[in-house]
Motif scaffolding. Structure first.
Motif, short mmCIF file in Angstrom:
data_model
loop_
_atom_site.label_atom_id
_atom_site.label_comp_id
_atom_site.label_asym_id
_atom_site.label_seq_id
_atom_site.Cartn_x
_atom_site.Cartn_y
_atom_site.Cartn_z
N ASP A 30 23.73 16.71 19.33
CA ASP A 30 24.39 16.37 20.59
C ASP A 30 25.84 15.99 20.29
O ASP A 30 26.22 14.83 20.33
N VAL A 31 26.67 17.02 20.00
CA VAL A 31 28.01 16.75 19.47
C VAL A 31 29.12 17.45 20.25
O VAL A 31 30.29 17.37 19.87
N ALA A 32 28.78 18.14 21.34
CA ALA A 32 29.79 18.89 22.08
C ALA A 32 29.24 19.28 23.45
O ALA A 32 28.04 19.16 23.70
N ARG A 33 30.14 19.77 24.30
CA ARG A 33 29.69 20.28 25.59
C ARG A 33 28.76 21.47 25.37
O ARG A 33 28.92 22.24 24.44
N VAL A 34 27.76 21.59 26.26
CA VAL A 34 26.80 22.70 26.14
C VAL A 34 26.98 23.63 27.35
O VAL A 34 26.43 23.38 28.41
N GLU A 35 27.76 24.68 27.17
CA GLU A 35 28.06 25.54 28.32
C GLU A 35 26.84 26.33 28.77
O GLU A 35 26.68 26.60 29.96
N ASP A 36 25.96 26.68 27.83
CA ASP A 36 24.79 27.47 28.21
C ASP A 36 23.76 26.63 28.98
O ASP A 36 22.84 27.18 29.57
N ARG A 37 23.91 25.31 28.97
CA ARG A 37 22.97 24.45 29.72
C ARG A 37 23.67 23.82 30.93
O ARG A 37 23.19 22.84 31.48
N THR A 38 24.84 24.34 31.28
CA THR A 38 25.62 23.79 32.39
C THR A 38 25.51 24.73 33.59
O THR A 38 25.70 25.95 33.44
N PHE A 39 25.19 24.19 34.77
CA PHE A 39 24.89 25.03 35.94
C PHE A 39 25.70 24.62 37.16
O PHE A 39 25.99 23.44 37.35
N ILE A 40 26.04 25.62 37.96
CA ILE A 40 26.64 25.38 39.28
C ILE A 40 25.62 25.85 40.31
O ILE A 40 25.18 27.01 40.28
N CYS A 41 25.23 24.95 41.18
CA CYS A 41 24.18 25.26 42.15
C CYS A 41 24.77 25.42 43.54
O CYS A 41 25.04 24.44 44.23
N THR A 42 24.99 26.68 43.90
CA THR A 42 25.51 27.01 45.21
C THR A 42 24.43 27.83 45.92
O THR A 42 23.49 28.30 45.27
N ASP A 43 24.57 28.00 47.24
CA ASP A 43 23.54 28.73 47.98
C ASP A 43 23.34 30.13 47.43
O ASP A 43 22.22 30.58 47.27
N SER A 44 24.46 30.82 47.11
CA SER A 44 24.31 32.17 46.56
C SER A 44 24.91 32.20 45.16
O SER A 44 25.84 31.44 44.86
N PRO A 45 24.38 33.10 44.30
CA PRO A 45 24.96 33.22 42.95
C PRO A 45 26.42 33.68 43.01
O PRO A 45 27.22 33.31 42.15
N GLU A 46 26.78 34.47 44.06
CA GLU A 46 28.16 34.97 44.17
C GLU A 46 29.15 33.82 44.33
O GLU A 46 30.27 33.89 43.83
N GLY A 61 35.58 40.20 43.23
CA GLY A 61 36.53 39.53 44.11
C GLY A 61 37.91 39.35 43.51
O GLY A 61 38.68 38.49 43.93
N VAL A 62 38.24 40.19 42.52
CA VAL A 62 39.54 40.04 41.86
C VAL A 62 40.66 40.50 42.80
O VAL A 62 40.56 41.54 43.44
N PRO A 63 41.74 39.72 42.94
CA PRO A 63 42.84 40.12 43.82
C PRO A 63 43.45 41.45 43.36
O PRO A 63 43.68 41.64 42.16
N ASN A 64 43.72 42.33 44.32
CA ASN A 64 44.27 43.66 43.99
C ASN A 64 45.59 43.58 43.25
O ASN A 64 45.90 44.44 42.43
N ILE A 65 46.35 42.53 43.54
CA ILE A 65 47.67 42.43 42.92
C ILE A 65 47.58 42.35 41.39
O ILE A 65 48.48 42.80 40.69
N PHE A 66 46.45 41.87 40.87
CA PHE A 66 46.27 41.85 39.41
C PHE A 66 46.30 43.28 38.86
O PHE A 66 46.92 43.55 37.84
N TYR A 67 45.60 44.18 39.58
CA TYR A 67 45.57 45.58 39.11
C TYR A 67 46.95 46.22 39.23
O TYR A 67 47.35 47.00 38.38
N ASP A 68 47.68 45.84 40.31
CA ASP A 68 49.05 46.37 40.46
C ASP A 68 49.91 45.92 39.29
O ASP A 68 50.67 46.71 38.72
N LYS A 69 49.78 44.65 38.93
CA LYS A 69 50.59 44.12 37.83
C LYS A 69 50.21 44.81 36.51
O LYS A 69 51.08 45.10 35.68
#
Ligand code: GTP
Ligand code: SPV
Ligand code: MN
Length: 608
Positions: A98-114, A591-599
């Motif tokens: 138990d020596v660091a953050r555990v990203e694989d055990r960290t969850f965001i619980c929203t109504d949809s996975p998106e 959901g990536v903004p189109n302007i990123f692709y333009d850039k």
């Protein structure tokens, strides 16, 4: 007995809530738990579920701090360090698993996975609550339940937000007391605000298979079980001030970012503030309290924050930043008189060290300390060299101990930001510094950030991964929406900061760093500020604006012209591959903004 003080500090809040204030004031002679009925009722409900032996409401006093410290020493959970050389300093050792953050055990619980996005692990909130309910049931039997009311940001700031962490870890209480503003004052503010982020934490049995760090952004609540370390357990830090706050910030039109905030004063006396996002263990603390090189006489650096910034558009159309924290939870290895003299001095008293090694004189020891030798490693075993201190060993210390803490740190309004900087660990490709052409280009640059992984998270180190805005592990919602929110901030800013990218970590073919880093990074900061006030021009290149070498202050610099030109070398074939890799990465996010692709399109046509 509690009584309202008459500090000016409360003026802002008080003016906003006069009627509520009077109601709370009438209760000011009541006990701590009676001060805020909403908190009391919630604590009672949680206690009936976790069944602690007793409940301790933290008032945040020195006396309380010392009594908890003594309890931990008695139980062998804390060791006092050499009282002559490290007065009021302590060593805590965490469980080796138990020596660091555990990203694989960290969850965001929203109504949809998106809504949580590909950048997060998702769990259905109903299922997550059921799972956590099972883990927390009766978990505090025979233990003390501590109630920690905390405030993130100056108590009188309109931008400050409060929370309450319930925990069964005395170590968490000691750390939270240094890292945030806890106790009576925070509870008073909660009573005025009428809302708080709810955080539940239990170390459980430290079984890695039953370790979960779970967030419910829509409910503004956090449940963390099975770890006692850093960002997993100090819930105000990454869980609240970044994951929950980033969600709130999107809804409310501001930004919660993994950024240091520093003030830089030139010899002429004018001060600019910079906010910089680097991934975990990539140099935020070091830059935030940098000591100028000897030849940069008259330059001064002041720290406002070293890890998290909350940024709001001000009435003047500028971006203003507060540091929600009140302490530093910093990486120990590598800290010494040459690399970071301010931090080195700062951690010589009133500091909690976690997972460092020990010398025969009972002093803390770490790789890069230079002085003495360890006799016990971070697990307390006789030392045979190697990782004596854990690479993610940390110090916890109040901002008040920082010799260059900014006098503006407690300004309820924050500080105005002139430049935003993104940076990562890139052994190749990314130049020492370059500037974005406009806000949208800067946002795309931040979104493109990649960095080699470090010991701040569990898992393999040195692996290059995308870490947009250094927020991959901390953004509480979908990355695509987050980028759109960043782009939208431009509308709120008549006078937006300029955006830059830096890379202190470029290496030569033999694998040595090309740039000395640390204090010398101020030379690059100077160039960026020169750009902000239009003092110097820049070279337009395919990737953005690069400095003319003559505009970089190299007086007294220990780097050859050859090394400097390598640091700015633009590898066209490498950048074309990077553009392809970014197209692929963006297309996976959704959901990536189109302007990123333009850039990107513009960049590849210029490169080709
Ligand atoms: P977190 O607290 O995890 O968010 O980390 P941080 O971004 O604050 O990183 P920190 O400043 O603690 O630096 C992490 C490690 O990088 C330390 O071992 C530093 O000594 C090292 N480091 C920091 N700045 C530089 C630099 O300019 N050059 C080099 N080579 N190393 C650096
Ligand atoms: C980080 O990992 O970015 C940290 C340390 O600042 S922790 O508090 O553990 O998240
Ligand atoms: Mn961090």
């Amino acid at each position: 007995m509690l009584a309202w003080d008459s500090e000016d500090a409360h003026a802002l809040v008080v003016n906003k809530h006069v009627p509520q204030l009077m109601a709370v004031e009438a209760q000011s002679l009541l006990s701590l738990e009676q001060l805020c009925p909403a908190v009391r009722d919630w604590v009672q409900e949680m206690a009936s579920w976790m069944e602690p032996a007793d409940i301790h409401w933290c008032d945040g006093s020195d006396q309380e701090h010392h009594s908890i410290e003594h309890g931990m020493i008695r139980r062998g959970e804390l060791t006092e360090l050499n009282a002559n050389t490290f007065p009021n300093c302590f060593l805590a050792r965490s469980h080796p698993n138990d020596v660091a953050r555990v990203e694989d055990r960290t969850f965001i619980c929203t109504d949809s996975p998106e809504a949580a996005g590909r950048n997060n692990n998702w769990m259905n909130p109903v299922e997550a609550h059921a799972l956590m309910r099972g883990l927390f049931a009766g978990c505090m039997r025979g233990r003390t339940l501590y109630v920690i009311p905390y405030c993130l940001g100056p108590l009188d700031s309109p931008y400050a937000r409060c929370g309450v962490e319930i925990t069964d870890s005395a170590y968490v209480v000691l750390n939270m007391r240094i890292m945030t503003r806890i106790g009576i004052e925070a509870l008073k503010r909660i009573a005025l605000d009428g809302k708080f982020v709810k955080g539940l934490h239990s170390t459980g049995t430290l079984d890695p298979a039953r370790r979960y760090i779970v967030h419910y952004p829509a409910e503004a609540s956090i449940e963390s079980f099975g770890s006692g370390y850093g960002g997993n357990a100090l819930l105000a830090k990454k869980c609240h001030a970044l994951r929950i706050a980033s969600w709130q910030a999107r809804n409310e039109g501001w930004l919660a970012e993994h950024m240091l905030i520093m003030g830089v004063q030139s010899p002429a006396g004018d001060t600019h503030y910079i906010a910089a996002a680097f991934p975990s263990a990539c140099g935020k603390t070091n830059l935030a309290m940098l000591t100028p090189p000897a030849t940069m006489n008259g330059w001064k650096v002041f720290t406002v924050g070293d890890d998290i910034a909350w940024l709001h558009a001000g009435d003047d159309g500028r971006l203003w930043a507060i540091n929600p924290e009140a302490g530093y939870f910093g990486v120990v290895p590598g800290t010494n008189r040459d690399t970071n003299p301010n931090a080195f001095e700062m951690i010589h008293r009133d500091t909690i060290f976690t997972n460092v090694a020990l010398t025969a004189d009972n002093e803390p020891w770490w790789e890069g300390r230079k002085k003495n030798q360890p006799v016990k490693d971070w697990q307390g075993r006789d030392c045979t060299g190697g990782n004596a201190a854990h690479p993610n060993s940390r110090f916890t210390v109040s901002v008040q101990r920082n010799p260059v803490q900014s006098t503006e740190s407690d300004n309820p309004r924050g500080v105005p930001i002139s430049a935003i900087v993104f940076g990562g660990r890139r052994a190749s490709l990314v130049p020492l510094v370059y500037e974005a052409e406009d806000w949208a280009h800067g946002v795309m640059m931040g979104a493109s950030l990649a960095s080699e992984t470090t010991a701040a998270m569990s898992g393999e180190t040195g692996v290059l991964r995308r870490d947009p805005m250094a927020m991959k592990p901390f953004c509480g919602y979908n990355m695509g929406d987050y980028w759109k929110h960043w782009l939208g901030m431009e509308q709120r800013l008549r006078n937006p900061p300029r955006i830059f990218q830096v890379n202190w970590f470029r290496k030569d073919l033999k694998g040595s760093y090309l740039w000395p880093g640390f204090g010398d990074n101020l030379r690059i900061v100077q160039w960026m500020l020169d750009r902000c006030v239009n003092k110097v021009s820049a070279l337009e290149t395919a990737i953005g604006r690069m400095p003319m070498l003559a505009d970089i202050n190299v007086e007294g610099l220990n780097a050859s012209a050859e090394e400097l030109s390598q640091l700015f070398n633009l590898d066209r074939a490498g950048w074309l591959r990077e553009v392809e890799s970014l197209r692929e990465y963006f297309s996976q996010q959704g959901g990536v903004p189109n302007i990123f692709y333009d850039k990107l399109h513009l960049m590849s046509s210029r490169l080709g």
